[in-house]
Design a protein around this motif. Sequence first.
Motif, PDB file in Angstrom:
ATOM      1  N   LEU A  45       0.825  -1.201   0.000  1.00 15.24           N
ATOM      2  CA  LEU A  45       0.000   0.000   0.000  1.00 15.24           C
ATOM      3  C   LEU A  45       0.867   1.261   0.000  1.00 15.24           C
ATOM      4  O   LEU A  45       1.747   1.418   0.845  1.00 15.24           O
ATOM      5  CB  LEU A  45      -0.917   0.002   1.228  1.00 15.24           C
ATOM      6  CG  LEU A  45      -1.825   1.214   1.391  1.00 15.24           C
ATOM      7  CD1 LEU A  45      -2.828   1.283   0.238  1.00 15.24           C
ATOM      8  CD2 LEU A  45      -2.548   1.153   2.719  1.00 15.24           C
ATOM      9  N   ILE A  46       0.614   2.131  -0.942  1.00 15.33           N
ATOM     10  CA  ILE A  46       1.236   3.458  -0.979  1.00 15.33           C
ATOM     11  C   ILE A  46       0.105   4.455  -0.755  1.00 15.33           C
ATOM     12  O   ILE A  46      -0.805   4.561  -1.575  1.00 15.33           O
ATOM     13  CB  ILE A  46       1.932   3.743  -2.335  1.00 15.33           C
ATOM     14  CG1 ILE A  46       2.969   2.659  -2.679  1.00 15.33           C
ATOM     15  CG2 ILE A  46       2.548   5.129  -2.338  1.00 15.33           C
ATOM     16  CD1 ILE A  46       4.153   2.591  -1.753  1.00 15.33           C
ATOM     17  N   GLU A  47       0.157   5.134   0.376  1.00 19.94           N
ATOM     18  CA  GLU A  47      -0.897   6.085   0.731  1.00 19.94           C
ATOM     19  C   GLU A  47      -0.496   7.506   0.360  1.00 19.94           C
ATOM     20  O   GLU A  47       0.671   7.865   0.436  1.00 19.94           O
ATOM     21  CB  GLU A  47      -1.160   6.061   2.240  1.00 19.94           C
ATOM     22  CG  GLU A  47      -1.771   4.791   2.753  1.00 19.94           C
ATOM     23  CD  GLU A  47      -2.022   4.896   4.241  1.00 19.94           C
ATOM     24  OE1 GLU A  47      -2.986   5.587   4.628  1.00 19.94           O
ATOM     25  OE2 GLU A  47      -1.240   4.306   4.997  1.00 19.94           O
ATOM     26  N   ASN A  48      -1.489   8.284   0.011  1.00 17.89           N
ATOM     27  CA  ASN A  48      -1.288   9.700  -0.284  1.00 17.89           C
ATOM     28  C   ASN A  48      -2.094  10.492   0.739  1.00 17.89           C
ATOM     29  O   ASN A  48      -3.311  10.560   0.645  1.00 17.89           O
ATOM     30  CB  ASN A  48      -1.749  10.012  -1.708  1.00 17.89           C
ATOM     31  CG  ASN A  48      -1.553  11.468  -2.084  1.00 17.89           C
ATOM     32  OD1 ASN A  48      -0.978  12.241  -1.328  1.00 17.89           O
ATOM     33  ND2 ASN A  48      -2.035  11.838  -3.244  1.00 17.89           N
ATOM     34  N   ARG A  49      -1.416  11.074   1.712  1.00 21.65           N
ATOM     35  CA  ARG A  49      -2.095  11.857   2.752  1.00 21.65           C
ATOM     36  C   ARG A  49      -2.062  13.353   2.437  1.00 21.65           C
ATOM     37  O   ARG A  49      -2.163  14.174   3.337  1.00 21.65           O
ATOM     38  CB  ARG A  49      -1.434  11.601   4.097  1.00 21.65           C
ATOM     39  CG  ARG A  49      -1.492  10.161   4.537  1.00 21.65           C
ATOM     40  CD  ARG A  49      -2.550   9.961   5.581  1.00 21.65           C
ATOM     41  NE  ARG A  49      -2.710   8.571   5.920  1.00 21.65           N
ATOM     42  CZ  ARG A  49      -2.245   7.997   7.011  1.00 21.65           C
ATOM     43  NH1 ARG A  49      -1.551   8.705   7.878  1.00 21.65           N
ATOM     44  NH2 ARG A  49      -2.472   6.721   7.239  1.00 21.65           N
ATOM     45  N   LYS A  58       2.104   7.699  -8.920  1.00 22.91           N
ATOM     46  CA  LYS A  58       3.422   8.099  -9.429  1.00 22.91           C
ATOM     47  C   LYS A  58       4.538   7.490  -8.590  1.00 22.91           C
ATOM     48  O   LYS A  58       5.564   7.052  -9.124  1.00 22.91           O
ATOM     49  CB  LYS A  58       3.542   9.621  -9.457  1.00 22.91           C
ATOM     50  CG  LYS A  58       2.635  10.267 -10.481  1.00 22.91           C
ATOM     51  CD  LYS A  58       2.716  11.768 -10.441  1.00 22.91           C
ATOM     52  CE  LYS A  58       1.761  12.350 -11.468  1.00 22.91           C
ATOM     53  NZ  LYS A  58       1.895  13.777 -11.601  1.00 22.91           N
ATOM     54  N   LEU A  59       4.345   7.440  -7.273  1.00 24.82           N
ATOM     55  CA  LEU A  59       5.359   6.866  -6.389  1.00 24.82           C
ATOM     56  C   LEU A  59       5.458   5.352  -6.599  1.00 24.82           C
ATOM     57  O   LEU A  59       6.548   4.801  -6.637  1.00 24.82           O
ATOM     58  CB  LEU A  59       5.050   7.197  -4.930  1.00 24.82           C
ATOM     59  CG  LEU A  59       6.067   6.727  -3.906  1.00 24.82           C
ATOM     60  CD1 LEU A  59       7.472   7.218  -4.235  1.00 24.82           C
ATOM     61  CD2 LEU A  59       5.655   7.182  -2.514  1.00 24.82           C
ATOM     62  N   ARG A  60       4.337   4.681  -6.746  1.00 26.51           N
ATOM     63  CA  ARG A  60       4.349   3.236  -6.992  1.00 26.51           C
ATOM     64  C   ARG A  60       5.092   2.918  -8.286  1.00 26.51           C
ATOM     65  O   ARG A  60       5.924   2.018  -8.344  1.00 26.51           O
ATOM     66  CB  ARG A  60       2.917   2.694  -7.059  1.00 26.51           C
ATOM     67  CG  ARG A  60       2.852   1.210  -7.412  1.00 26.51           C
ATOM     68  CD  ARG A  60       1.435   0.713  -7.455  1.00 26.51           C
ATOM     69  NE  ARG A  60       0.853   0.607  -6.146  1.00 26.51           N
ATOM     70  CZ  ARG A  60       1.052  -0.412  -5.311  1.00 26.51           C
ATOM     71  NH1 ARG A  60       1.848  -1.391  -5.663  1.00 26.51           N
ATOM     72  NH2 ARG A  60       0.483  -0.440  -4.144  1.00 26.51           N
ATOM     73  N   VAL A  82       7.422  -3.470   0.606  1.00 24.18           N
ATOM     74  CA  VAL A  82       7.639  -2.073   0.966  1.00 24.18           C
ATOM     75  C   VAL A  82       6.289  -1.364   0.936  1.00 24.18           C
ATOM     76  O   VAL A  82       5.480  -1.580   0.039  1.00 24.18           O
ATOM     77  CB  VAL A  82       8.674  -1.378   0.035  1.00 24.18           C
ATOM     78  CG1 VAL A  82       8.170  -1.260  -1.378  1.00 24.18           C
ATOM     79  CG2 VAL A  82       9.046  -0.008   0.563  1.00 24.18           C
ATOM     80  N   THR A  83       6.029  -0.579   1.976  1.00 23.22           N
ATOM     81  CA  THR A  83       4.828   0.250   2.032  1.00 23.22           C
ATOM     82  C   THR A  83       5.269   1.689   2.259  1.00 23.22           C
ATOM     83  O   THR A  83       6.367   1.928   2.771  1.00 23.22           O
ATOM     84  CB  THR A  83       3.879  -0.184   3.179  1.00 23.22           C
ATOM     85  OG1 THR A  83       4.545  -0.020   4.427  1.00 23.22           O
ATOM     86  CG2 THR A  83       3.436  -1.622   3.001  1.00 23.22           C
ATOM     87  N   ILE A 106       8.943  22.219  -5.696  1.00 22.93           N
ATOM     88  CA  ILE A 106       8.130  21.152  -5.120  1.00 22.93           C
ATOM     89  C   ILE A 106       8.913  20.516  -3.985  1.00 22.93           C
ATOM     90  O   ILE A 106      10.062  20.132  -4.158  1.00 22.93           O
ATOM     91  CB  ILE A 106       7.777  20.089  -6.177  1.00 22.93           C
ATOM     92  CG1 ILE A 106       6.826  20.690  -7.219  1.00 22.93           C
ATOM     93  CG2 ILE A 106       7.152  18.868  -5.527  1.00 22.93           C
ATOM     94  CD1 ILE A 106       6.468  19.736  -8.334  1.00 22.93           C
ATOM     95  N   GLN A 107       8.276  20.434  -2.825  1.00 24.56           N
ATOM     96  CA  GLN A 107       8.868  19.772  -1.661  1.00 24.56           C
ATOM     97  C   GLN A 107       7.959  18.605  -1.279  1.00 24.56           C
ATOM     98  O   GLN A 107       6.749  18.778  -1.169  1.00 24.56           O
ATOM     99  CB  GLN A 107       8.971  20.723  -0.477  1.00 24.56           C
ATOM    100  CG  GLN A 107       9.941  21.851  -0.687  1.00 24.56           C
ATOM    101  CD  GLN A 107       9.923  22.805   0.487  1.00 24.56           C
ATOM    102  OE1 GLN A 107       8.911  23.420   0.763  1.00 24.56           O
ATOM    103  NE2 GLN A 107      11.042  22.912   1.170  1.00 24.56           N
ATOM    104  N   VAL A 108       8.541  17.454  -1.076  1.00 19.11           N
ATOM    105  CA  VAL A 108       7.779  16.252  -0.736  1.00 19.11           C
ATOM    106  C   VAL A 108       8.436  15.564   0.445  1.00 19.11           C
ATOM    107  O   VAL A 108       9.661  15.527   0.546  1.00 19.11           O
ATOM    108  CB  VAL A 108       7.743  15.272  -1.936  1.00 19.11           C
ATOM    109  CG1 VAL A 108       6.927  14.046  -1.605  1.00 19.11           C
ATOM    110  CG2 VAL A 108       7.204  15.942  -3.177  1.00 19.11           C
ATOM    111  N   SER A 109       7.623  15.014   1.337  1.00 18.32           N
ATOM    112  CA  SER A 109       8.158  14.146   2.391  1.00 18.32           C
ATOM    113  C   SER A 109       7.305  12.885   2.443  1.00 18.32           C
ATOM    114  O   SER A 109       6.102  12.917   2.202  1.00 18.32           O
ATOM    115  CB  SER A 109       8.175  14.852   3.748  1.00 18.32           C
ATOM    116  OG  SER A 109       6.866  15.059   4.213  1.00 18.32           O
ATOM    117  N   ALA A 110       7.960  11.769   2.742  1.00 21.18           N
ATOM    118  CA  ALA A 110       7.275  10.483   2.771  1.00 21.18           C
ATOM    119  C   ALA A 110       7.937   9.568   3.797  1.00 21.18           C
ATOM    120  O   ALA A 110       9.087   9.774   4.179  1.00 21.18           O
ATOM    121  CB  ALA A 110       7.311   9.838   1.389  1.00 21.18           C
ATOM    122  N   GLU A 111       7.202   8.557   4.216  1.00 23.40           N
ATOM    123  CA  GLU A 111       7.699   7.549   5.148  1.00 23.40           C
ATOM    124  C   GLU A 111       7.532   6.182   4.498  1.00 23.40           C
ATOM    125  O   GLU A 111       6.527   5.925   3.834  1.00 23.40           O
ATOM    126  CB  GLU A 111       6.902   7.577   6.456  1.00 23.40           C
ATOM    127  CG  GLU A 111       7.026   8.871   7.206  1.00 23.40           C
ATOM    128  CD  GLU A 111       6.099   8.926   8.408  1.00 23.40           C
ATOM    129  OE1 GLU A 111       5.330   7.971   8.650  1.00 23.40           O
ATOM    130  OE2 GLU A 111       6.134   9.944   9.102  1.00 23.40           O
TER     131      GLU A 111
END
Length: 170
Positions: A45-49, A58-60, A82-83, A106-111
């Motif tokens: 699962l790739i979540e977009n919050r 796009k991330l997947r 990987v999630t 563009i600034q992005v942060s992810a876990e």
Amino acid sequence: MVMLMRNTVNLLLIAVSIALLSLCGCGYSIHPQSALSIKEIDIGLIENRTLEPKLQDKLRRALTEEFMKQGIRVSSGADYKVTGTVRSFELVGLSEKGGVMVEYRIQVSAEFKLLDREGKEVNAKKISSPFFVTLTDPGDLGRLLALKDVAEDQAMSDISMEIVGAFIFK
């Protein structure tokens, strides 16, 4: 003639020696596929919050491409999964011209989490800026939206490179 050949051979030996010393001395190493800790992975699962649509897709796609570039097969039912969660997405104005913003960042942060077959967390990593992708407004809104889409893809690709490297090269 003999002197010229000796000089050429000496220069060649010096060049090879310098190259070997440079590569070995800077920490650079070549990792064969057999040395990778992960041979096959499932992208869970790739979540977009965020409020930005389609970032998870796009991330997947970027993660799949990067794992495959590194010689890791992507398939469901793999030993590792990987999630991820995209936590923030910001389009920040950098400069203006005539009262109108013309340059953006563009600034992005992810876990991300790397899970084993039982779902136990093996590794976790937070990725955030400095993944700055800058785009400039050429004055045409349609062109700006197209550039924004390309910049989003680049940001997701940058994040994927970082996370794949962190998970496979321990």
